[in-house]
Design a protein around this motif. Structure first.
Motif, PDB file in Angstrom:
ATOM      1  N   TYR A   2      25.408  30.324  26.624  1.00 26.40           N
ATOM      2  CA  TYR A   2      24.060  30.604  26.163  1.00 26.40           C
ATOM      3  C   TYR A   2      23.734  29.653  25.027  1.00 26.40           C
ATOM      4  O   TYR A   2      24.578  29.432  24.136  1.00 26.40           O
ATOM      5  CB  TYR A   2      24.026  32.060  25.694  1.00 26.40           C
ATOM      6  CG  TYR A   2      22.857  32.463  24.854  1.00 26.40           C
ATOM      7  CD1 TYR A   2      21.618  32.725  25.420  1.00 26.40           C
ATOM      8  CD2 TYR A   2      22.997  32.624  23.476  1.00 26.40           C
ATOM      9  CE1 TYR A   2      20.548  33.131  24.635  1.00 26.40           C
ATOM     10  CE2 TYR A   2      21.938  33.039  22.689  1.00 26.40           C
ATOM     11  CZ  TYR A   2      20.725  33.293  23.273  1.00 26.40           C
ATOM     12  OH  TYR A   2      19.670  33.697  22.498  1.00 26.40           O
ATOM     13  N   ARG A   4      21.693  29.065  21.816  1.00 23.68           N
ATOM     14  CA  ARG A   4      20.968  29.897  20.851  1.00 23.68           C
ATOM     15  C   ARG A   4      19.590  29.367  20.520  1.00 23.68           C
ATOM     16  O   ARG A   4      18.636  30.139  20.375  1.00 23.68           O
ATOM     17  CB  ARG A   4      21.775  30.003  19.546  1.00 23.68           C
ATOM     18  CG  ARG A   4      22.963  30.920  19.654  1.00 23.68           C
ATOM     19  CD  ARG A   4      23.735  30.913  18.349  1.00 23.68           C
ATOM     20  NE  ARG A   4      24.880  31.804  18.413  1.00 23.68           N
ATOM     21  CZ  ARG A   4      26.001  31.618  17.728  1.00 23.68           C
ATOM     22  NH1 ARG A   4      26.134  30.559  16.946  1.00 23.68           N
ATOM     23  NH2 ARG A   4      26.999  32.470  17.820  1.00 23.68           N
ATOM     24  N   LEU A  25      37.727  36.336  30.280  1.00 22.23           N
ATOM     25  CA  LEU A  25      38.071  35.928  28.917  1.00 22.23           C
ATOM     26  C   LEU A  25      38.826  34.593  28.933  1.00 22.23           C
ATOM     27  O   LEU A  25      38.570  33.716  28.102  1.00 22.23           O
ATOM     28  CB  LEU A  25      38.898  37.016  28.227  1.00 22.23           C
ATOM     29  CG  LEU A  25      39.327  36.703  26.797  1.00 22.23           C
ATOM     30  CD1 LEU A  25      38.132  36.411  25.888  1.00 22.23           C
ATOM     31  CD2 LEU A  25      40.153  37.842  26.207  1.00 22.23           C
ATOM     32  N   ARG A  26      39.737  34.447  29.871  1.00 24.49           N
ATOM     33  CA  ARG A  26      40.467  33.170  29.984  1.00 24.49           C
ATOM     34  C   ARG A  26      39.486  32.010  30.181  1.00 24.49           C
ATOM     35  O   ARG A  26      39.614  30.958  29.579  1.00 24.49           O
ATOM     36  CB  ARG A  26      41.439  33.213  31.161  1.00 24.49           C
ATOM     37  CG  ARG A  26      42.729  33.912  30.863  1.00 24.49           C
ATOM     38  CD  ARG A  26      43.857  33.305  31.727  1.00 24.49           C
ATOM     39  NE  ARG A  26      45.102  33.986  31.435  1.00 24.49           N
ATOM     40  CZ  ARG A  26      45.532  35.055  32.107  1.00 24.49           C
ATOM     41  NH1 ARG A  26      44.821  35.551  33.085  1.00 24.49           N
ATOM     42  NH2 ARG A  26      46.672  35.629  31.786  1.00 24.49           N
ATOM     43  N   ARG A  28      36.323  32.042  29.386  1.00 25.85           N
ATOM     44  CA  ARG A  28      35.553  31.888  28.149  1.00 25.85           C
ATOM     45  C   ARG A  28      36.330  31.029  27.148  1.00 25.85           C
ATOM     46  O   ARG A  28      35.774  30.114  26.537  1.00 25.85           O
ATOM     47  CB  ARG A  28      35.285  33.267  27.515  1.00 25.85           C
ATOM     48  CG  ARG A  28      34.318  33.205  26.350  1.00 25.85           C
ATOM     49  CD  ARG A  28      34.454  34.406  25.413  1.00 25.85           C
ATOM     50  NE  ARG A  28      35.285  34.056  24.270  1.00 25.85           N
ATOM     51  CZ  ARG A  28      35.707  34.918  23.354  1.00 25.85           C
ATOM     52  NH1 ARG A  28      35.410  36.193  23.452  1.00 25.85           N
ATOM     53  NH2 ARG A  28      36.452  34.515  22.343  1.00 25.85           N
ATOM     54  N   LEU A  29      37.616  31.312  27.000  1.00 28.81           N
ATOM     55  CA  LEU A  29      38.436  30.569  26.033  1.00 28.81           C
ATOM     56  C   LEU A  29      38.534  29.102  26.432  1.00 28.81           C
ATOM     57  O   LEU A  29      38.475  28.205  25.590  1.00 28.81           O
ATOM     58  CB  LEU A  29      39.830  31.198  25.939  1.00 28.81           C
ATOM     59  CG  LEU A  29      39.864  32.615  25.346  1.00 28.81           C
ATOM     60  CD1 LEU A  29      41.233  33.259  25.556  1.00 28.81           C
ATOM     61  CD2 LEU A  29      39.512  32.596  23.867  1.00 28.81           C
ATOM     62  N   GLU A  32      35.115  27.549  25.741  1.00 28.31           N
ATOM     63  CA  GLU A  32      34.922  27.517  24.287  1.00 28.31           C
ATOM     64  C   GLU A  32      35.710  26.361  23.663  1.00 28.31           C
ATOM     65  O   GLU A  32      35.231  25.677  22.766  1.00 28.31           O
ATOM     66  CB  GLU A  32      35.434  28.839  23.710  1.00 28.31           C
ATOM     67  CG  GLU A  32      34.666  29.372  22.531  1.00 28.31           C
ATOM     68  CD  GLU A  32      35.086  30.815  22.250  1.00 28.31           C
ATOM     69  OE1 GLU A  32      34.191  31.623  22.026  1.00 28.31           O
ATOM     70  OE2 GLU A  32      36.290  31.135  22.287  1.00 28.31           O
ATOM     71  N   ASN A  33      36.918  26.139  24.164  1.00 29.00           N
ATOM     72  CA  ASN A  33      37.754  25.059  23.621  1.00 29.00           C
ATOM     73  C   ASN A  33      37.186  23.681  23.921  1.00 29.00           C
ATOM     74  O   ASN A  33      37.415  22.726  23.180  1.00 29.00           O
ATOM     75  CB  ASN A  33      39.182  25.174  24.173  1.00 29.00           C
ATOM     76  CG  ASN A  33      39.935  26.307  23.514  1.00 29.00           C
ATOM     77  OD1 ASN A  33      39.626  26.702  22.392  1.00 29.00           O
ATOM     78  ND2 ASN A  33      40.916  26.865  24.210  1.00 29.00           N
ATOM     79  N   GLU A  41      26.822  29.421  22.669  1.00 28.48           N
ATOM     80  CA  GLU A  41      27.652  30.610  22.514  1.00 28.48           C
ATOM     81  C   GLU A  41      28.263  30.930  23.885  1.00 28.48           C
ATOM     82  O   GLU A  41      27.544  31.031  24.880  1.00 28.48           O
ATOM     83  CB  GLU A  41      26.758  31.760  22.044  1.00 28.48           C
ATOM     84  CG  GLU A  41      27.502  32.988  21.602  1.00 28.48           C
ATOM     85  CD  GLU A  41      26.545  34.050  21.026  1.00 28.48           C
ATOM     86  OE1 GLU A  41      25.546  33.685  20.384  1.00 28.48           O
ATOM     87  OE2 GLU A  41      26.803  35.236  21.266  1.00 28.48           O
ATOM     88  N   VAL A  42      29.562  31.062  23.897  1.00 23.89           N
ATOM     89  CA  VAL A  42      30.235  31.400  25.153  1.00 23.89           C
ATOM     90  C   VAL A  42      30.742  32.838  25.017  1.00 23.89           C
ATOM     91  O   VAL A  42      31.515  33.135  24.111  1.00 23.89           O
ATOM     92  CB  VAL A  42      31.420  30.445  25.429  1.00 23.89           C
ATOM     93  CG1 VAL A  42      31.998  30.695  26.813  1.00 23.89           C
ATOM     94  CG2 VAL A  42      30.993  28.992  25.271  1.00 23.89           C
ATOM     95  N   VAL A  43      30.266  33.725  25.860  1.00 25.59           N
ATOM     96  CA  VAL A  43      30.647  35.131  25.736  1.00 25.59           C
ATOM     97  C   VAL A  43      31.185  35.654  27.061  1.00 25.59           C
ATOM     98  O   VAL A  43      30.786  35.187  28.125  1.00 25.59           O
ATOM     99  CB  VAL A  43      29.465  36.023  25.303  1.00 25.59           C
ATOM    100  CG1 VAL A  43      29.070  35.769  23.874  1.00 25.59           C
ATOM    101  CG2 VAL A  43      28.272  35.866  26.205  1.00 25.59           C
ATOM    102  N   SER A  44      32.075  36.609  26.967  1.00 27.40           N
ATOM    103  CA  SER A  44      32.460  37.341  28.181  1.00 27.40           C
ATOM    104  C   SER A  44      32.216  38.819  27.907  1.00 27.40           C
ATOM    105  O   SER A  44      32.699  39.373  26.917  1.00 27.40           O
ATOM    106  CB  SER A  44      33.909  37.071  28.568  1.00 27.40           C
ATOM    107  OG  SER A  44      34.784  37.480  27.561  1.00 27.40           O
ATOM    108  N   LEU A  45      31.401  39.417  28.746  1.00 25.88           N
ATOM    109  CA  LEU A  45      30.998  40.812  28.573  1.00 25.88           C
ATOM    110  C   LEU A  45      31.497  41.617  29.760  1.00 25.88           C
ATOM    111  O   LEU A  45      31.452  41.137  30.901  1.00 25.88           O
ATOM    112  CB  LEU A  45      29.470  40.899  28.490  1.00 25.88           C
ATOM    113  CG  LEU A  45      28.822  40.121  27.344  1.00 25.88           C
ATOM    114  CD1 LEU A  45      27.326  39.980  27.568  1.00 25.88           C
ATOM    115  CD2 LEU A  45      29.087  40.808  26.018  1.00 25.88           C
TER     116      LEU A  45
END
Lengths: 66, 297
Positions: A2, A4, A25-26, A28-29, A32-33, A41-45
């Protein structure tokens, strides 16, 4: 993923199954890296459906996917 | 100390959720967690022998989902009627975790309450919100001490909700459950967009007095602490009156029933237009903020 400042949802991926939250999550990480843009913004919901997330986390879904 | 792979720390197994939360042990000591927190806060290399952020959040995510799953399994219909709660969860991103560690340098990593976060949102009155909080606390009472933070009267820079911090007895681990009404959630989503435009810090501090940003933020906070709060008080009065009317009808007290039914109609007449108008106002402001954001990007 996302952005911002623009409100753009740049990427949306669903991970299902019993390991879905962990797989998300993996990923996302990993993303993100690699990300260098501080406005991204990198999110996992975790939710029962995308529809639920569209209501509870509407900020991420305001602008169309690029 | 050898880092235990997070896969080994916990398994989500249908029907064994209670056992797994209580049986889990955190693979890292407080000293290791503190050292990781210090490194994340200061932006320095993680000391040898300490877990990485990735390892820690991969361990947290299983427990986060377990809590979410346990709350989801409750039959909420006696409290919420046909309105099913929307229950979601997430683990904190490294950026927001670093922000928090920097804002509260005295707090070691393992005491940060919302690395694991679950959100419970429903169309409900504030009395029902209280009951939902009690139900959630009761659900975990054997495993955790619950600390309830009521931010409805004592708002956090405009943010209103009830947060439950679970402090697990056996695993030195904390989680936060945010319990929000639909209106509280709608306001929070709107304010998050404002934070994307004006800066994330408006969630934790106020802009300089006299600036345009200060005016915007103050007005938005006022909507939450004044208008939303009043709308919720009125909605709550309706909910309580509905319960009274139902009880009187059941007891067959027709004389008082008529009087209380009249009062119920009056309370609805005061509550419903405000809620409708407020919902529409929040949607309108959200839409304007989206336009501002698009035009500025």
């Amino acid at each position: 993923m996302y952005h911002r400042k623009s409100g753009r949802l740049e990427r949306l991926e669903e991970f299902s199954g019993p390991q879905g939250a962990r797989d998300a999550l993996r990923e996302r990480l990993r993303v993100e890296n690699e990300n260098v843009d501080p406005d991204v913004e990198v999110v996992s919901l975790n939710s029962d459906s995308e529809e639920t997330l569209r209501r509870t986390h509407s900020r991420y879904f305001d602008a169309a996917l690029v | 100390m050898e880092v235990v792979p997070s896969e080994a720390s916990v398994a989500i197994t249908e029907g064994h959720l209670s056992a797994t939360v209580a049986d889990v042990t955190r693979p890292w000591s407080n000293r290791q967690m503190r050292a990781l927190g210090d490194a994340l806060r200061d932006g320095t290399p993680i000391p040898k022998g300490c877990p990485t952020y990735d390892e820690v959040v991969l361990w947290y995510v299983d427990l986060t989902v377990m809590i979410q799953d346990r709350i989801s399994r409750i039959d909420w219909s006696p409290l919420l009627g046909g309105e099913a709660p929307e229950i979601t969860s997430r683990v904190k991103t490294i950026g927001t975790l670093q922000d928090k560690l920097r804002r509260t340098p005295e707090a070691p990593l393992q005491t940060i309450r919302d690395i694991a976060g679950v959100r419970f949102e429903a169309m409900m009155s504030t009395s029902v919100q209280d009951a939902a909080v009690q139900a959630i606390c009761g659900l975990f009472e054997d495993e955790a001490a619950a600390v309830v933070k009521d931010m409805r009267r004592d708002d956090h820079f405009g943010y209103r909700a009830v947060h439950i911090e679970l402090r697990f007895h056996t695993i030195a681990w904390r989680a936060e459950i945010q319990v929000r009404t639909a209106l509280q959630g709608q306001w929070a989503n709107m304010y998050e967009i404002a934070a994307d435009i004006l800066g994330r810090e408006i969630r934790y501090s106020s802009p300089e007095e006299g600036t345009v940003e200060y005016g915007v933020v103050t007005a938005m906070r006022g909507i939450s602490t004044e208008t939303v709060a009043v709308a919720e008080e009125r909605y709550d009065a309706v909910t309580m009156q509905e319960i009274l009317v139902e009880d009187l009808a059941r007891l067959g007290n027709s004389a008082r029933l008529q009087m209380e039914q009249r009062k119920l109609r009056q309370l609805r007449g005061e509550a419903e237009p405000l809620t409708v108008s407020l919902t529409s106002q929040l949607e309108r402001i959200t839409s304007l903020l989206q336009d501002i954001r698009k035009s500025g990007s």
